[in-house]
Design a protein around this motif. Structure first.
Motif, PDB file in Angstrom:
ATOM      1  N   ASN A 176       0.854  -1.186   0.000  1.00 47.73           N
ATOM      2  CA  ASN A 176       0.000   0.000   0.000  1.00 47.73           C
ATOM      3  C   ASN A 176       0.894   1.243   0.000  1.00 47.73           C
ATOM      4  O   ASN A 176       1.010   1.957   0.985  1.00 47.73           O
ATOM      5  N   CYS A 177       1.540   1.464  -1.157  1.00 49.28           N
ATOM      6  CA  CYS A 177       2.464   2.581  -1.321  1.00 49.28           C
ATOM      7  C   CYS A 177       2.584   2.869  -2.813  1.00 49.28           C
ATOM      8  O   CYS A 177       2.083   2.109  -3.650  1.00 49.28           O
ATOM      9  N   ARG A 178       3.225   3.969  -3.161  1.00 49.52           N
ATOM     10  CA  ARG A 178       3.532   4.225  -4.565  1.00 49.52           C
ATOM     11  C   ARG A 178       4.694   3.333  -4.981  1.00 49.52           C
ATOM     12  O   ARG A 178       5.654   3.140  -4.225  1.00 49.52           O
ATOM     13  N   TYR A 179       4.616   2.787  -6.189  1.00 47.79           N
ATOM     14  CA  TYR A 179       5.642   1.864  -6.645  1.00 47.79           C
ATOM     15  C   TYR A 179       6.831   2.623  -7.246  1.00 47.79           C
ATOM     16  O   TYR A 179       7.162   2.484  -8.430  1.00 47.79           O
ATOM     17  N   THR A 180       7.485   3.398  -6.408  1.00 42.02           N
ATOM     18  CA  THR A 180       8.715   4.073  -6.810  1.00 42.02           C
ATOM     19  C   THR A 180       9.842   3.040  -6.865  1.00 42.02           C
ATOM     20  O   THR A 180       9.727   1.951  -6.285  1.00 42.02           O
ATOM     21  N   PRO A 181      10.959   3.341  -7.531  1.00 40.43           N
ATOM     22  CA  PRO A 181      12.073   2.381  -7.539  1.00 40.43           C
ATOM     23  C   PRO A 181      12.519   1.991  -6.135  1.00 40.43           C
ATOM     24  O   PRO A 181      12.807   0.818  -5.871  1.00 40.43           O
ATOM     25  N   GLU A 182      12.576   2.967  -5.222  1.00 41.21           N
ATOM     26  CA  GLU A 182      13.009   2.674  -3.855  1.00 41.21           C
ATOM     27  C   GLU A 182      12.025   1.757  -3.148  1.00 41.21           C
ATOM     28  O   GLU A 182      12.428   0.793  -2.470  1.00 41.21           O
ATOM     29  N   GLY A 222      -2.540  11.191  -4.058  1.00 43.89           N
ATOM     30  CA  GLY A 222      -2.638  11.985  -2.842  1.00 43.89           C
ATOM     31  C   GLY A 222      -2.329  11.206  -1.579  1.00 43.89           C
ATOM     32  O   GLY A 222      -1.689  11.731  -0.656  1.00 43.89           O
ATOM     33  N   ILE A 223      -2.769   9.948  -1.517  1.00 43.40           N
ATOM     34  CA  ILE A 223      -2.540   9.154  -0.300  1.00 43.40           C
ATOM     35  C   ILE A 223      -1.396   8.154  -0.475  1.00 43.40           C
ATOM     36  O   ILE A 223      -1.194   7.289   0.366  1.00 43.40           O
ATOM     37  N   ARG A 224      -0.660   8.289  -1.576  1.00 43.37           N
ATOM     38  CA  ARG A 224       0.558   7.507  -1.809  1.00 43.37           C
ATOM     39  C   ARG A 224       0.292   6.005  -1.867  1.00 43.37           C
ATOM     40  O   ARG A 224       0.856   5.203  -1.132  1.00 43.37           O
ATOM     41  N   THR A 225      -0.614   5.626  -2.776  1.00 41.23           N
ATOM     42  CA  THR A 225      -0.885   4.210  -2.997  1.00 41.23           C
ATOM     43  C   THR A 225      -1.072   3.982  -4.493  1.00 41.23           C
ATOM     44  O   THR A 225      -0.797   4.871  -5.305  1.00 41.23           O
ATOM     45  N   LEU A 275      -9.906   8.106  -8.991  1.00 40.86           N
ATOM     46  CA  LEU A 275      -9.159   7.132  -8.205  1.00 40.86           C
ATOM     47  C   LEU A 275      -7.654   7.362  -8.327  1.00 40.86           C
ATOM     48  O   LEU A 275      -6.916   7.260  -7.333  1.00 40.86           O
ATOM     49  N   GLU A 276      -7.185   7.677  -9.533  1.00 40.75           N
ATOM     50  CA  GLU A 276      -5.756   7.900  -9.732  1.00 40.75           C
ATOM     51  C   GLU A 276      -5.274   9.132  -8.969  1.00 40.75           C
ATOM     52  O   GLU A 276      -4.218   9.109  -8.323  1.00 40.75           O
TER      53      GLU A 276
END
Length: 320
Positions: free
Chosen positions: A69-75, A279-282, A273-274
């Protein structure tokens, strides 16, 4: 020693499932040893402590891993992989070194390993593995579970669907529904960058009008499934932790509103939704991928669900 007796070691004990399992086993009088990055009996860096805890234990439960439950950044992608693979390897190596290895190791996996399914349900025997980042995480996690030769320890990859219960994913949905944002989540077109396509994190348009399937299981049934696995040595490999009556997204959100007494919730289009996910980093994949999963192995072995239908599970999850 009978099934459901002896020491339990829980790796990844600080999350929703880990806390519930600690409470359950301690109430039953079982010895519990916890492993986590903080706030547990042992840390993941304490290799000798982990070795001692696992030697002579009856049951190992692996739950560790950074939340998806996060943004799929490289890190974040790197941490999602490493947090699962390193902790699973630590448990495997400790079992391999044990003089008295545990009889059963149940390790988390995810039903997201199956493809986006609108045409038919996915079972352990006939399910088709999907593609993309989330699927590759699940495949690598299961590969780590079965990597070492552990002849005295039965291993189960618990392919969990969305887990409902107090403190789970329903909390945010409850709040949204109460302010009138509890409608079905509709897929649709959204621009996708080359980087996202290359990383396998792009969600392409799928089910229309909230018809993506929603497979779920109540947390109390997950704990009962683990008990059942201890009692049934014939069960190993991948096991779907999914209630036998999945619904679609429209039905799921309507059930949430009905239980809360909210009469109306407008559909939520993809663009909304996007923007909300940013906004909530998911990621919207968590609600737009069609997960249609059935518990073939459990049903065939005679497992009976305490919460076989959605409304009962939602009502219990919302109860004070």
């Amino acid at each position: 020693m009978n099934a459901n007796e002896g020491r339990v070691v829980i790796g990844g004990s600080s999350g929703f499932m880990g806390r519930r399992l600690q409470e359950k086993y301690r109430a039953e009088g079982r010895e519990v040893t916890t492993i986590s990055r903080s706030g547990a009996d042992l840390s993941w860096s304490d290799h000798s402590g982990i070795d001692q805890a696992i030697d002579g234990a009856a049951l190992i439960i692996g739950l560790a891993g950074k939340s998806v439950n996060c943004r799929y950044t490289p890190e974040n992608r790197d941490e999602i992989f490493s947090s699962r693979l390193q902790t699973t390897a630590a448990l495997s190596h400790a079992i391999q070194a044990a003089a008295a290895p545990p009889a059963l190791w149940v390790n988390s996996s995810t039903a997201t390993i199956y493809r986006h399914a609108e045409d038919r349900p996915m079972t352990e025997s006939s399910g088709e593995i999907g593609t993309g980042f989330s699927v590759e995480v699940a495949r690598a996690w299961e590969k780590a579970l079965f990597a070492d030769d552990l002849p005295h320890t039965r291993r189960v990859a618990l392919r969990s669907t969305i887990v409902l219960g107090h403190g789970g994913v329903l909390g945010p949905l409850k709040n949204l529904a109460r302010i009138g944002l509890g409608g079905a989540q509709h897929d649709g077109w959204w621009p996708v960058s080359r980087a996202r396509k290359a990383a396998g994190t792009a969600h392409l348009p799928g089910a229309k009008h909230g018809r993506q399937r929603f497979s779920w299981v109540h947390i109390d049934d997950v704990t009962r499934i683990i008990d059942f696995l201890e009692q049934h040595p014939e069960l190993d490999g991948a096991v779907n932790a999914a209630a036998p009556n999945p619904v679609d997204n429209t039905t799921f959100m309507a059930t949430v509103r009905r239980v809360l007494g909210v009469r109306f919730g407008p559909p939520m289009p993809r663009w909304m939704l996007e923007l909300g996910a940013i906004g909530i980093r998911t990621e919207t994949e968590l609600i737009l991928k069609s997960r249609w999963v059935l518990p073939e192995k459990l049903v065939a072995a005679g497992f009976e669900f305490e919460y076989p239908t959605l409304e009962g599970a939602v009502r219990e999850s919302f109860a004070d």
